[in-house]
Scaffold this active site. Structure first.
Site, PDB file in Angstrom:
ATOM      1  N   ALA B  99      -2.607   2.341 -13.469  1.00 26.46           N
ATOM      2  CA  ALA B  99      -3.885   1.161 -12.507  1.00 26.46           C
ATOM      3  C   ALA B  99      -3.901   1.393 -11.198  1.00 26.46           C
ATOM      4  O   ALA B  99      -4.408   0.524 -10.597  1.00 26.46           O
ATOM      5  CB  ALA B  99      -4.323   0.025 -13.690  1.00 26.46           C
ATOM      6  N   SER B 100      -2.564   1.367 -10.690  1.00 26.36           N
ATOM      7  CA  SER B 100      -1.721   1.851  -8.882  1.00 26.36           C
ATOM      8  C   SER B 100      -2.157   2.084  -8.354  1.00 26.36           C
ATOM      9  O   SER B 100      -3.045   3.533  -8.539  1.00 26.36           O
ATOM     10  CB  SER B 100      -0.367   1.913  -9.083  1.00 26.36           C
ATOM     11  N   CYS B 101      -3.044   1.288  -6.786  1.00 29.42           N
ATOM     12  CA  CYS B 101      -3.495   1.938  -6.331  1.00 29.42           C
ATOM     13  C   CYS B 101      -3.082   2.391  -4.992  1.00 29.42           C
ATOM     14  O   CYS B 101      -3.345   3.066  -3.321  1.00 29.42           O
ATOM     15  CB  CYS B 101      -4.928   1.528  -5.086  1.00 29.42           C
ATOM     16  N   ILE B 102      -2.188   2.767  -5.210  1.00 31.42           N
ATOM     17  CA  ILE B 102      -0.905   2.674  -3.919  1.00 31.42           C
ATOM     18  C   ILE B 102       0.418   3.763  -4.844  1.00 31.42           C
ATOM     19  O   ILE B 102       0.809   3.815  -5.973  1.00 31.42           O
ATOM     20  CB  ILE B 102       0.719   1.698  -3.655  1.00 31.42           C
TER      21      ILE B 102
END
Lengths: 160, 102
Positions: B99-102
């Site tokens: 679920a990471s945005c980076i």
């Protein structure tokens, strides 16, 4: 016009500001696009160029003046050291969520296949040369060149 | 949801990510890789084993962490799993989409 049924194939991001939160917004969007399999290119123009200038891009600040979300009075935000203090706090919080510093982020973007362009007009206006810009920058191009690169279906353009 | 892989019903979500890691094995990984059109080399397996270990340790995965893993750098990660490497690699590895945005 997109004929890809709404699917995004490429993000063309124009970064015109050098406040930390804007630079991070552009970088996170570009990186997020790549990790979703979407192409991404960034056009650095006007103050956005600071994000790709050697010796400058490590020292970008958050804006403490003219930024109501800071929740401090504008006059206090303008006192010497306030920007540095706010930036220090923000950077600490960013590290906690695994957000890299600008130079490392540029390296990640480059390795992830993000194309990065410097705006010729802005480069000329600030009297910059290629060697003033970080190696990750692919080239110095005109706005016309950038539009040419934006050709295709499912391409979205975003101004920050 | 269930999906039949190699004749067995496998629990997956609507995006095709396995939801029960205990059902995963190398043969299922190979099948999932075929669906993603990725022929797996020993390098791929090293990366898959690494991300599975991280998952077991409950370390959240991100492109940045993969790059710092010492197992693979970001450039090679993108060349091993072109288009959306973290999504593709985790799908083959039988673990949830990060679920990471980076």
């Amino acid at each position: 016009m997109s004929t890809t049924n709404g699917e995004i194939n490429k993000m063309m991001i124009i970064l015109s500001k050098a406040t930390l939160e804007n630079v991070y917004a552009a970088f996170v969007l570009a990186n997020g696009a790549r990790s979703e399999g979407i192409e991404a290119e960034i056009f650095f123009t006007f103050f956005g160029l600071e994000a790709v200038q050697k010796n400058k891009n490590e020292k970008l600040h958050v804006a403490t003046v003219g930024n109501p979300a800071m929740h401090i009075p504008t006059m206090i935000g303008g006192l010497p050291g306030m920007e540095a203090a706010a930036t220090y706090i923000m950077k600490k919080e960013m590290e906690k969520v695994d957000m890299p510093e600008i130079p490392e982020f540029l390296d990640i973007l480059k390795c992830s296949g993000v194309k990065m362009w410097a705006c010729k007009l802005a480069v000329d206006m600030f009297h910059l040369k290629r060697e003033d810009l970080v190696d990750e920058v692919d080239d110095i191009i005109t706005v016309g060149d950038f539009y040419t690169k934006a050709k295709g279906e499912g391409v979205h353009m975003l101004f920050i | 949801m269930e999906k039949i892989i190699l004749g067995k019903p496998i629990e997956v979500n609507e995006e095709g990510y396995m939801t029960n890691f205990s059902q995963w094995n190398k043969e299922i990984g190979e099948e999932l890789a075929k669906e993603a059109h990725i022929p797996l080399s020993s390098r791929h397996w090293q990366v898959i084993n690494y991300i599975q270990d991280e998952y077991k340790k409950e370390v959240p995965l991100s492109i940045r962490k993969i790059g710092k893993s010492g197992v693979v750098d970001i450039k090679e990660f993108y060349s091993l799993f072109p288009t959306a490497p973290l999504k593709t690699a985790t799908k083959i590895a039988g673990i949830p989409k990060p679920a990471s945005c980076i």
